[in-house]
Design an enzyme around this catalytic site. Sequence first.
Site, mmCIF file in Angstrom:
data_model
loop_
_atom_site.group_PDB
_atom_site.id
_atom_site.type_symbol
_atom_site.label_atom_id
_atom_site.label_comp_id
_atom_site.label_asym_id
_atom_site.label_seq_id
_atom_site.Cartn_x
_atom_site.Cartn_y
_atom_site.Cartn_z
ATOM 1 N N ASP A 128 0.792 -1.222 0.000
ATOM 2 C CA ASP A 128 0.000 0.000 0.000
ATOM 3 C C ASP A 128 0.829 1.279 0.000
ATOM 4 O OD1 ASP A 128 -2.572 1.524 0.382
ATOM 5 O OD2 ASP A 128 -1.538 2.077 2.239
ATOM 6 N N ASP B 209 4.939 0.963 4.115
ATOM 7 C CA ASP B 209 5.043 -0.287 4.866
ATOM 8 C C ASP B 209 4.844 -1.448 3.888
ATOM 9 O OD1 ASP B 209 2.359 -0.218 4.289
ATOM 10 O OD2 ASP B 209 1.772 0.429 6.303
ATOM 11 N N TYR C 84 -7.741 2.105 7.312
ATOM 12 C CA TYR C 84 -8.638 2.377 6.181
ATOM 13 C C TYR C 84 -10.065 2.102 6.603
ATOM 14 C CZ TYR C 84 -4.750 3.155 2.994
ATOM 15 O OH TYR C 84 -3.636 3.677 2.383
ATOM 16 N N GLU D 82 5.273 10.089 3.092
ATOM 17 C CA GLU D 82 4.862 8.740 2.688
ATOM 18 C C GLU D 82 3.954 8.780 1.462
ATOM 19 O OE1 GLU D 82 3.429 4.554 4.698
ATOM 20 O OE2 GLU D 82 2.729 6.414 5.619
#
Length: 640
Positions: free
Chosen positions: A184, A187, A344, A591
């Site tokens: 994703d 990570d 999420y 990120e």
Amino acid sequence: MHGGNHWGGSLEIVNSNSIAEGFADSNHNRSNNNNNNNNHSSSSSTDDWDRAALHSQRFHHLDETQQSWLLGPKETNKKNRYVDLGCIVVSRKALKWTVASFLIAFLVIGLPVIIAKSLPKHKSAPPSPDDYTLALHKALLFFNAQKSGKLPKNNGIPWRGNSGLSDGNSTTDVKGGLVGGYYDAGDNTKFHFPMSFAMTMLSWSLIEYNHKYQSIGEYDHMRDLIKWGTDYLLLTFNSSATKIDKIYAQVGGSQNGTSEPNDHNCWQRPEDMDYPRPVQTINAGPDLAGEMAAALAAASIVFQDNTAYSRKLVKGAKTVFDFAREGGKRRPYCRGNPFIEPYYNSSGYFDEYMWGAAWLYYATGNVSYLSLATNSGLPKNSKAFYRIPEKGVLSWDNKLPAAMLLLTRFRIFLSPGYPYEDMLRMYHNTTSLTMCSYLEQFHVFNWTRGGMVQLNQGKPQPLQYVANAAFLASLYVDYLNASGAPGFTCGPNFITLAKLRSFATSQIGYILGKNPMKMSYVVGYGKKFPRHVHHRGASIPSDGKKYSCKGGWKWSNNPKPNPHNITGAMVAGPDRFDKFHDVRTNHNYTEPTLAGNAGLVAALASLTTSAGIGIDKNTMFSAIPPLYPQSPPPPPQWKP
């Protein structure tokens, strides 16, 4: 002297006396050969002769030589000014100028053409790619860097290798486990909800702008990226069945507050993961299932040239959508799950019903899906018409603005009429209002001083929302432009297409470097871009060493730039004051995410002009049969 011809014709000058005398001498000679008795009569006076008649008679006995004596010499100079070409007579001077003109034209035009034709032919260079095309090439590479599973040799990311080969090996009903898909973000977790959304966005972009992707040489690359995702999604449920009772919703991840090794507590390259990666299974989840159905249905249009694979995708989309619609199981997929909910968390599922149904209608032509997408209960329960600003912001969680734009496309180009027109018109009007809300002049959202619209209300990680809005705005412009509409209205204000397009270009321009930091937020694009991206694989050197769960954290805390640039990654972005801190330890700045980059790719493809302009109107509707609008029901009988 007298005129020799008193009766017309050419004028001849003659001496009458000399003619008469000549005639008399001739007559006298002839009479000498005859009897002398006639001498008296032949000697009569010439005055009795008609001199005009004498001249006429004399003229008829002249040969050419004699006539030339009378007419004088030929006017050779006059006749030489003309040239007899057989069928026409032309001036000699004009002929000379004509020949000279043809000769000059040949030397000036013909000869260079002959020389040019005789030279070796070379293909003309293609037009230079614009900034959007250059950024698009890079943005697609991010997905290559995020691939999980056994990578192909042409993956193009030298510091990435095979990983996650044991994922899902505990799932006995999935042959080979849950190997593949995409990580994703920074990570190593595979979240299926945002992954599905990313695949839907990539497919939508490729369907609308396939000619652009082909022009810049990225068409096959895009198809490969989409198929990598949809192949994996087909593994997450029993796609060969018509009815299912579960979906695998996530691989890996962590629970907050735990210290055991997991994706968040360890800083390791995905190739070196040696900790447990649990699989999250759901038995209810209309939001996840609806998004998965949208992803598979959209991809089936992309791969319609591959009949077998396209049918497989359609079947899977139908199966998973039936799971989403199953009564008694309509609750968010993340509810009560500590591995999903903190990361999420879905806010609802009626938007996924509208989104998934719209894509299934386009993929199958089955009007039952259109009837569901235009059912009044969906916008009511999702609050689509409530004029809530956040409802107009597209994200992995909220599909309403995208779903309504997708259905507005149907109304603009096919005009289905009754019984869908009323709801489609409301979707169309709401779409226009959403576009109005993006414009700074209407003060719906705050803007930074540097020119970025704050669609997430000043919260961290803003760029994914900005990229999505730029895509929707640019695509809406292309829809209206293809229909011949010059713009739309925001209340009493008429908004031109150029103005809305300017919003899209300004926001993507901000992302690419036109911001107070003078920094591109896409890694590898421009001269200044983030060097400390929050990403495990990019931050650890390829030195042949395997770093443990805890041992890898030294690379997270390392102040030096990443040893690998994760090319094409759009980072989270600046804060509400246009400030950006290029630090690896703060994921709110540095990120990147799969869903965010999908929106960026779609926006860049819509804006590039070096690869063509406009949309492909017809491919989206290829599965829809001819429409024959039904007649509306008659009005109720009047009662007194």
